[in-house]
Motif scaffolding. Structure first.
Motif, PDB file in Angstrom:
ATOM      1  N   ALA A  71      -1.110  -0.644  -3.582  1.00 30.46           N
ATOM      2  CA  ALA A  71      -1.698   0.690  -3.524  1.00 30.46           C
ATOM      3  C   ALA A  71      -0.728   1.667  -2.878  1.00 30.46           C
ATOM      4  O   ALA A  71       0.104   1.293  -2.045  1.00 30.46           O
TER       5      ALA A  71
ATOM      6  N   HIS B 224      -3.862   4.262   0.842  1.00 33.03           N
ATOM      7  CA  HIS B 224      -4.915   3.700  -0.008  1.00 33.03           C
ATOM      8  C   HIS B 224      -4.948   2.174   0.060  1.00 33.03           C
ATOM      9  O   HIS B 224      -5.641   1.538  -0.726  1.00 33.03           O
TER      10      HIS B 224
ATOM     11  N   ASP C 157      -7.153  -0.772  -7.905  1.00 35.43           N
ATOM     12  CA  ASP C 157      -7.774  -0.064  -9.015  1.00 35.43           C
ATOM     13  C   ASP C 157      -6.826   1.058  -9.426  1.00 35.43           C
ATOM     14  O   ASP C 157      -5.878   1.392  -8.700  1.00 35.43           O
ATOM     15  N   PRO C 158      -7.012   1.647 -10.602  1.00 30.91           N
ATOM     16  CA  PRO C 158      -6.078   2.672 -11.086  1.00 30.91           C
ATOM     17  C   PRO C 158      -5.870   3.832 -10.129  1.00 30.91           C
ATOM     18  O   PRO C 158      -4.758   4.367 -10.022  1.00 30.91           O
ATOM     19  N   SER C 159      -6.921   4.243  -9.401  1.00 31.71           N
ATOM     20  CA  SER C 159      -6.758   5.382  -8.490  1.00 31.71           C
ATOM     21  C   SER C 159      -5.819   5.044  -7.340  1.00 31.71           C
ATOM     22  O   SER C 159      -5.052   5.903  -6.873  1.00 31.71           O
ATOM     23  N   ALA C 160      -5.853   3.782  -6.850  1.00 32.80           N
ATOM     24  CA  ALA C 160      -4.949   3.370  -5.779  1.00 32.80           C
ATOM     25  C   ALA C 160      -3.507   3.343  -6.271  1.00 32.80           C
ATOM     26  O   ALA C 160      -2.574   3.668  -5.530  1.00 32.80           O
TER      27      ALA C 160
ATOM     28  N   GLU D  26      -2.373   5.243  -8.824  1.00 32.73           N
ATOM     29  CA  GLU D  26      -2.017   6.648  -9.065  1.00 32.73           C
ATOM     30  C   GLU D  26      -1.621   7.358  -7.777  1.00 32.73           C
ATOM     31  O   GLU D  26      -0.914   8.370  -7.809  1.00 32.73           O
ATOM     32  N   ALA D  27      -2.059   6.832  -6.620  1.00 41.10           N
ATOM     33  CA  ALA D  27      -1.707   7.452  -5.343  1.00 41.10           C
ATOM     34  C   ALA D  27      -0.200   7.490  -5.118  1.00 41.10           C
ATOM     35  O   ALA D  27       0.291   8.314  -4.334  1.00 41.10           O
TER      36      ALA D  27
ATOM     37  N   SER E 292       1.862   8.649  -7.054  1.00 42.65           N
ATOM     38  CA  SER E 292       2.378   9.914  -7.597  1.00 42.65           C
ATOM     39  C   SER E 292       2.575  10.958  -6.504  1.00 42.65           C
ATOM     40  O   SER E 292       3.350  11.910  -6.672  1.00 42.65           O
TER      41      SER E 292
END
Length: 265
Positions: A132, A136, A214-217, A219-220, A222
């Motif tokens: 992550a 995150h 998960d995808p949001s972790a 994407e962090a 970025s």
């Protein structure tokens, strides 16, 4: 001084590809918690001959068995940063998996902060896997778990170190390494300073069945760069990269190629 720098690099990095010629670029790989430089030995046959692959030799394992474990992410990143300077004479990228992603990022952040016209530049790209983004991370206190719980976790994730658990002597060698690395990562997760800004491309990879990501972790990641960012998932869990090594390395090389514009000194 030059000899000292190369001796330090030899201590901290193992060459995965065969020596020979003058590589156009380098890819430095950072292993996961409990992992070793030799985890990446299979990548030697997957990279083109003009890219040299090296892997970080963390203390306390393999040929650094007698060296004390790193006590903090900060100390580990500081030492790797000091050692990597001799390898930045040509375009270099970092690939880190799990704990190694955080180590790679911290080393890149240090190189970026120290960058001056007279200092070697940092990596041309970061390839971060199974981890992550800063802030995150899930802190799970596995470093304080009992041996059985720790072994069950490693087995559940599919880590190659699990093969050693059936041999009592190997288990006694491997478990302290895994525990120390988990403690290091968990301390880092609790006190992570958050994102330090970079200006290089960042590419993140993960297994789409990794129970702790998960995808949001992903994407962090970025948020750590003003450069391009992309994420890609593979079928699998935390150690998706083992069955997908050829496809993963192909993706890394394909993304690295356009960035090799810095002349070799």
């Amino acid at each position: 001084m030059l000899c000292d720098n190369h001796a330090l690099a030899d201590r901290w990095f193992r060459r995965i590809t065969k020596p020979g010629g003058s590589p156009r670029a380098r890819l430095i790989c950072f292993p996961h918690a409990g992992g070793t430089a030799s985890y990446f030995r299979g990548w030697a046959r997957l990279v083109p001959p003009d890219i040299e692959v090296l892997a970080v030799r963390y203390p306390g394992r393999e040929d650094r068995l007698v060296d004390p474990f790193a006590q903090s992410m900060e100390a580990l990143a500081d030492e790797v940063t000091s050692a990597v300077g001799a390898l930045l004479d040509r375009p270099t990228a970092f690939f880190g998996h799990s704990m190694g992603a955080s180590v790679a990022y911290e080393v890149a952040a240090r190189l970026h902060a120290r960058r001056t016209p007279s200092r070697a530049p940092g990596p041309v790209a970061l390839f971060l896997s199974g981890r992550a983004g800063p802030g995150h991370e899930r802190v799970r206190n596995l470093g304080e778990a009992d041996d059985r719980e720790l072994m069950d976790e490693v087995i559940g994730m599919g880590g190659t170190e699990a093969a050693a658990f059936s041999d009592p002597e190997l288990r006694d060698l491997v478990l302290p390494v895994i525990r120390s690395d988990f403690q290091l990562v968990e301390r880092y997760g609790r006190s992570s300073p958050g994102s330090r800004f970079l200006d290089v491309p960042v590419f993140a990879y993960y297994g789409d069945h990794d129970a702790h990501l998960d995808p949001s972790a992903i994407e962090a990641w970025s948020a750590v760069t003003s450069g391009p960012f992309a994420a890609r998932s593979f079928d699998g869990g935390h150690f998706y990269l083992a069955p997908h090594a050829e496809e993963l390395v192909g993706d890394v090389v394909g993304r690295l190629r356009p960035l090799l514009v810095r002349p070799v000194r």
